[in-house]
Scaffold this active site. Structure first.
Site, short mmCIF file in Angstrom:
data_model
loop_
_atom_site.label_atom_id
_atom_site.label_comp_id
_atom_site.label_asym_id
_atom_site.label_seq_id
_atom_site.Cartn_x
_atom_site.Cartn_y
_atom_site.Cartn_z
N ASP A 67 0.81 -1.21 0.00
CA ASP A 67 0.00 0.00 0.00
C ASP A 67 0.85 1.27 0.00
OD1 ASP A 67 0.92 -0.30 2.67
OD2 ASP A 67 -1.00 -1.15 3.29
N ASN A 136 -8.02 -3.08 14.18
CA ASN A 136 -9.37 -3.45 13.76
C ASN A 136 -9.35 -4.66 12.81
OD1 ASN A 136 -8.33 -2.31 11.46
ND2 ASN A 136 -9.86 -0.68 11.28
N HIS A 138 -7.53 -5.12 10.15
CA HIS A 138 -7.30 -4.89 8.73
C HIS A 138 -5.96 -5.48 8.31
CE1 HIS A 138 -5.22 -0.89 9.82
NE2 HIS A 138 -4.31 -1.55 9.14
N GLU A 143 -9.87 -2.04 5.23
CA GLU A 143 -10.57 -1.80 6.48
C GLU A 143 -11.79 -2.72 6.61
OE1 GLU A 143 -9.03 -0.13 8.50
OE2 GLU A 143 -8.33 1.82 7.81
#
Length: 253
Positions: A67, A136, A138, A143
């Site tokens: 990313d 979370n 991810h 996400e």
């Protein structure tokens, strides 16, 4: 899925190093998928040490990063381009023409995303993908509730991710709100995946990834369906797993 629980971050990094170095030794032309962030720093430090001491050769390796922030120039110290060159690429003998990172400054982001996936396919696919995990759950910047069938795409970062990344910036307002990320489908096409996690703040995410229901609400949970995945965690990150998984190495399923 295989889970390896270590006593410390250093041991976690060492176990990951063995896998990545072994991949490169056995297949010098390996295609590696790489992650950024604080978790893989120990892995990169170790790989640099192995390169310098016993000659681990990266000259034929191809790399694809997961990313990059949208709007972040490669020379910006907070960009993932900068991170990878500082911690790894400039310290080993990977050829510059074999390094690929999403272009956060692309004028046409959807076209750049399609081109990135096409290039991965043209290079023969990813042999070994290194992942971290967000609080979370991810992976990459996928996400919660991102569709599992997504390929490389533009993502809006969750507030929790922005808050977690704020430590790398002057303040939370300076954290970019969007990024380009390999999608879940792109990650799942890798032949082997290693997921790294360290610290008590990652324990709940690790539990969701390893033992939770497979759901887009916990993106890492999809790894339960991958044919060859190794989860490497320290004891703190493993603290919410069943007791039998909190020590040593285990084949879960």
């Amino acid at each position: 899925m295989r889970i390896i629980t270590t006593e410390s971050y250093q041991e976690m990094s060492l176990e990951a190093t063995k896998i990545v170095a072994g991949q490169v030794y056995l297949k010098p032309t390996s295609v590696l998928g790489l992650a950024t962030g604080s978790t893989p720093e120990g892995l990169y430090d170790n790989l640099v040490a192995v390169h310098r001491t016993i000659g681990l050769d990266f000259s034929e390796v191809t790399t694809f990063n997961l990313d990059e922030y949208i709007g972040m120039a490669p020379e910006n110290p907070q960009s993932y381009h900068y991170f990878m060159h500082k911690h790894f690429f400039d310290l080993v003998n990977v050829r510059p023409e074999n390094i690929f990172i999403p272009d956060g400054c692309a004028e046409d982001v959807p076209a750049a995303c399609k081109a990135y996936d096409k290039l991965i396919r043209e290079k023969g696919g990813i042999d070994l993908q290194v992942l971290g995990i967000g609080r979370n759950a991810h992976i990459g910047f996928n996400e919660p509730d991102v569709k599992f069938e997504a390929t490389t795409h533009k993502v809006k970062l969750d507030d929790e991710t922005i808050q977690a990344n704020a430590r790398f910036f002057e303040d939370e307002e300076a954290v970019p709100r969007y990024a380009i990320s390999m999608g879940i489908k792109t990650i799942m096409l890798a032949r082997h995946v290693i997921l790294l996690a360290s610290g008590p703040e990652k324990a709940e995410a690790v539990k969701k990834a390893v033992c939770g229901s497979v759901s887009p609400a916990a993106p890492a949970s999809i790894l339960q369906l991958h044919q060859d995945v190794t989860v490497i965690v320290d004891r703190e990150a493993a603290s919410m797993l069943p007791e039998e998984y909190q020590h040593g190495a285990h084949e879960i399923f």
